[in-house]
Scaffold this active site. Structure first.
Site, mmCIF file in Angstrom:
data_model
loop_
_atom_site.group_PDB
_atom_site.id
_atom_site.type_symbol
_atom_site.label_atom_id
_atom_site.label_comp_id
_atom_site.label_asym_id
_atom_site.label_seq_id
_atom_site.Cartn_x
_atom_site.Cartn_y
_atom_site.Cartn_z
ATOM 1 N N LYS A 107 0.858 -1.191 0.000
ATOM 2 C CA LYS A 107 0.000 0.000 0.000
ATOM 3 C C LYS A 107 0.889 1.234 0.000
ATOM 4 C CE LYS A 107 -4.551 0.715 0.489
ATOM 5 N NZ LYS A 107 -5.638 -0.198 0.087
HETATM 6 N N1 GLU Z 1 -7.472 -0.044 -3.358
HETATM 7 C C1 GLU Z 1 -8.154 -1.265 -3.677
HETATM 8 C C2 GLU Z 1 -8.224 -2.160 -2.461
HETATM 9 O O1 GLU Z 1 -8.054 -1.719 -1.350
HETATM 10 C C3 GLU Z 1 -7.562 -1.956 -4.893
HETATM 11 C C4 GLU Z 1 -6.131 -2.375 -4.756
HETATM 12 C C5 GLU Z 1 -5.511 -2.909 -6.039
HETATM 13 O O2 GLU Z 1 -6.221 -3.162 -6.977
HETATM 14 O O3 GLU Z 1 -4.300 -3.076 -6.012
HETATM 15 O O4 GLU Z 1 -8.550 -3.319 -2.559
#
Ligand code: GLU
Length: 419
Positions: A107
């Site tokens: 993240k």
């Molecule tokens: N931000 C989204 C999540 O929390 C998608 C993450 C992604 O596709 O890498 O699942």
């Protein structure tokens, strides 16, 4: 929730699963997974249209890459912390493992409120992130995507910034997902997560023998996830009795016409004042008389302070980490059925996986193909978690976590972690 609590919450969820897996896996292996593998703090200094250089902090966290390259969105908010990003990266590890995509968990965070920024300034901040976090972003290391505060256009700028940093017109392989379709994105990406939320709710109603047409739903959040989930549940015949966004909410116990509401929202930029509705605060919306509650805004909305006032029988976690551990225990005692975030909103990262493979193989998938694969996977995974919960006599969150942590442990062992 304070930053510390968000990470504490994630660690406690992990500890609960780890305690049930102590006999199956080495203690040190479980200890490794309790903390992120790498936490980077990066300084951005974009020159914005006010003529000034702005010093902005950013974070990239890679929790675990045992299953594959780390995957997870970029959160842009004035209050995002390194610990928040660590908690969210950890959750991505479990989400990817559970939904069965070959990614680990990562993240990013950019400490900046995107709302007051002009379009151009937002682009400058995003490009500055891409330039400065470049060393962390790679198809085989960490692949970002949109998260709260970032969107499809931003992912396009990241692809462009990285392409040009390499002196190329494009990237070789997928460096970022959630891009505009013209740059290799997947059609239907924006709707993916909200649709997945709807599918898991329908599955939950099915196992409970309930007809969607007799069900009242309340949705907290009217962004990408909440607005689509509300629309999809409305289309399935559910009565949507309340919806909120950051400025508050509206309700009507006879149901809101979500199609008309979307139009109203586009025209007025707010929910308030929608004909036939009454105003309600975002907090009160959580306690409204309904069968299904969809928290699809930010983290830690359902806590020890309001959990016992919640009337819903099903909570579908569209947001990441909307329920604290204390609230979890209170809701469990009340017999509330929780569809945990790592299952409920996993369709977003599953569609990211399709985008990743599409770009790697230089193919183009149709919307039909994408939707069919996504829906099938969400249904299968819901059933798998549900059956496992019954078999082990645990709740849905524990079952989802057990399945996910086991997968990650198995990947570590397969890589030769254990002698
Ligand atoms: N931000 C989204 C999540 O929390 C998608 C993450 C992604 O596709 O890498 O699942």
């Amino acid at each position: 929730m304070s930053a510390k609590n968000m990470l504490d919450n994630a660690i406690e969820n992990f500890n609960n699963a780890a305690a049930m897996l102590e006999k199956e896996y080495d203690k040190e292996l479980l200890d490794i997974l309790r903390h992120p593998g790498e936490r980077a703090e990066i300084q951005l200094s974009p020159l914005l249209s006010d003529g000034k250089i702005h010093i902005i902090k950013a974070f990239v966290v890679k929790h675990c890459d045992a299953v594959g390259p780390c995957k997870g969105g970029i959160r842009m908010a004035s209050n995002v912390t390194l610990d928040d990003v660590s908690a969210l990266a950890m959750e991505m590890t479990w989400k990817c493992a559970l939904i069965g995509v070959p990614f680990g968990g990562g993240k990013s965070g950019v400490v900046c409120d995107p709302l007051p920024l002009s379009k151009l300034d937002k682009q400058m901040v995003v490009r500055s992130f891409a330039r400065n976090a470049h060393n962390h972003i790679h198809p085989l290391i960490y692949v970002p995507a949109p998260d709260m505060g970032t969107n499809e256009a931003d992912m396009g700028y990241i692809k462009d910034a990285i392409s040009h940093a390499m002196g190329n017109a494009t990237t070789q392989g997928c460096y970022v997902t959630g891009k505009p379709v013209i740059l290799g994105g997947i059609p239907g990406r924006r709707e993916a997560t909200g649709r997945g939320v709807m599918l898991t709710v329908i599955e939950a109603l099915t196992v409970m023998g309930k007809n969607p047409k007799e069900v009242k739903v309340a949705v907290q959040g009217f962004g990408n996830v909440g607005s689509v989930a509300a629309m999809e549940l409305f289309r399935m015949g559910c009565k949507v009795v309340g919806i909120s966004d950051i400025n508050g909410g509206i309700c009507n116990s006879d149901g809101l016409d979500v199609v008309a509401l979307q139009k109203y929202y586009l025209e007025h930029g707010k929910l308030q004042g929608f004909p036939g509705s009454k105003p309600i605060s975002g907090e009160d919306l959580l306690e409204i008389e309904c069968d299904v509650l969809v928290p699809a805004a930010s983290g830690n909305q359902i806590t020890a302070d309001n959990a016992d006032k919640i009337k819903a029988k099903i909570i579908a976690e569209g947001a990441n980490g909307p329920t604290s551990n204390e609230a979890d225990r209170i809701l469990e005692e009340k017999g509330v059925f929780i569809i945990p975030d790592i299952l409920c909103n996993a369709r977003g990262v599953f569609v990211s996986y399709l985008e990743y493979t599409q770009e790697t193989q230089q193919e183009q998938m149709t919307v039909e193909e994408v939707n069919e694969r996504l829906s099938k996977r969400m249904r299968t995974k819901f059933r798998q978690v549900y059956d496992f919960a019954k078999e082990r006599d645990v709740n849905m969150r524990q079952a989802a976590m057990l399945l996910a942590v086991k997968t990650v442990c198995d990947a570590k062992v397969a890589r030769g972690y254990l002698p």
